[in-house]
Design an enzyme around this catalytic site. Structure first.
Site, PDB file in Angstrom:
ATOM      1  CD  GLU A 152      35.085  -8.865  17.892  1.00  0.00           C
ATOM      2  OE1 GLU A 152      35.015  -9.848  18.644  1.00  0.00           O
ATOM      3  OE2 GLU A 152      34.412  -7.825  18.054  1.00  0.00           O
ATOM      4  CD  GLU A 246      32.764 -10.098  23.512  1.00  0.00           C
ATOM      5  OE1 GLU A 246      32.202  -9.050  23.162  1.00  0.00           O
ATOM      6  OE2 GLU A 246      33.268 -10.911  22.701  1.00  0.00           O
TER       7      GLU A 246
END
Length: 291
Positions: A152, A246
């Site tokens: 990420e 998210e």
């Protein structure tokens, strides 16, 4: 492309009854639910429990994906060999569990630790080299378990090794495994990238996982990000992975503290309102992305 959401949108702690949220996420029309791997070490610890979750997800027609922020004590880029040893042991224990649960991707700042302690003096070049070395080794287990490791790309306030897609390309190319890919997140990209759509195109087939969220971490469609351009870029690279929302909109609890949410972003944080916003965001991105 499959559309998902992280269970923690509705919670203030990283642990939850995953079956409850599978019911909710499926009922709202999503294809994917993302879980936190922290629960696999503290809550869902037996083979029977993990198989039960896998089968329940199948009943609900849901694909499971996983996320994790390693602790400082389990850090693949650390100068402390014991911290690296603990990290390797954790991941080598975790990956077969994900294989058992039919989870094909694990995303997060796996190469370092989170939340990062910026009072320490970090050695980016040295930490990068150690992370590459250790992820080359770990990728062998990932390949055996057929689990993609998603690196990420985090903003400067949450990470220091990978802040841009271009850095992530160099990083995953250096590791050289088809089971180590880039994970992008529109919230982080809004801070660091010159152009979000251009970064997605640059990632191309290296993009293994995608998180969606507005510039303030609300659900897509509630802020100012260029969703039409993002959708076009995903179509241009023929992205076939999951796009997982998210959002974090509630203060309080461990999540509020670690994500740094110091105020409720909504005037109403009831479950009914959160559900309605999630459903609306799903319809919105499906329409805008057209894939």
């Amino acid at each position: 492309m499959k559309y998902g959401i992280y269970f923690a949108y509705w919670t203030k702690e990283w642990f939850a009854d995953y079956k409850k949220y599978m019911d909710k996420v499926s009922g709202l029309g999503f294809d994917v639910m993302e879980i936190s791997c922290a629960a696999l070490r503290d809550v869902y610890t037996t083979k029977e429990q993990m198989v039960e979750l896998r089968e329940y997800a199948k009943e609900k027609n849901l694909i499971l994906t996983a996320g994790y922020g390693p602790t400082k004590a389990e850090n693949l880029c650390s100068e402390d060999s014991e911290a690296v040893k603990r990290a390797m042991s954790f991941f080598q224990d975790l990956l077969p569990k994900l294989q058992l649960m039919d989870i094909k991707i694990l995303g997060g700042g796996l190469y370092s630790y989170w939340p990062v302690d910026f009072t320490l003096n970090h050695d980016k070049e040295g930490d990068w080299a150690r992370a590459v070395k250790n992820l080359k080794e770990l990728s062998k287990t990932a390949e055996e378990c057929d689990v993609i490791l998603g690196m990420e790309v985090l903003n400067r306030y949450e990470g220091y090794i990978l802040n841009t897609c271009e850095e992530a390309i160099d990083f995953v190319d250096e590791i050289g495994s088809d089971h180590v890919k880039i994970m992008l997140d529109t919230f982080h990209m809004n801070i660091e990238e010159d152009n979000i759509a251009a970064a997605i195109r640059k990632a191309g087939n290296r993009l293994g996982h995608l998180h969606l969220g507005e510039q303030n971490r609300m659900v897509p469609g509630k802020g100012s990000l260029p969703w039409n351009e993002i959708g076009q870029a995903l179509r241009d690279i023929d992205y076939q992975g999951a796009a997982v929302m998210e959002p974090f909109v509630m203060k309080g609890g461990t999540i509020g503290s670690e994500i740094k949410v110091w105020r409720d972003l909504l005037d109403d944080t009831s479950e009914e309102r959160l559900d309605a916003d999630a459903r609306g965001a799903l319809n919105y991105v499906r329409h805008v992305f057209g894939i």
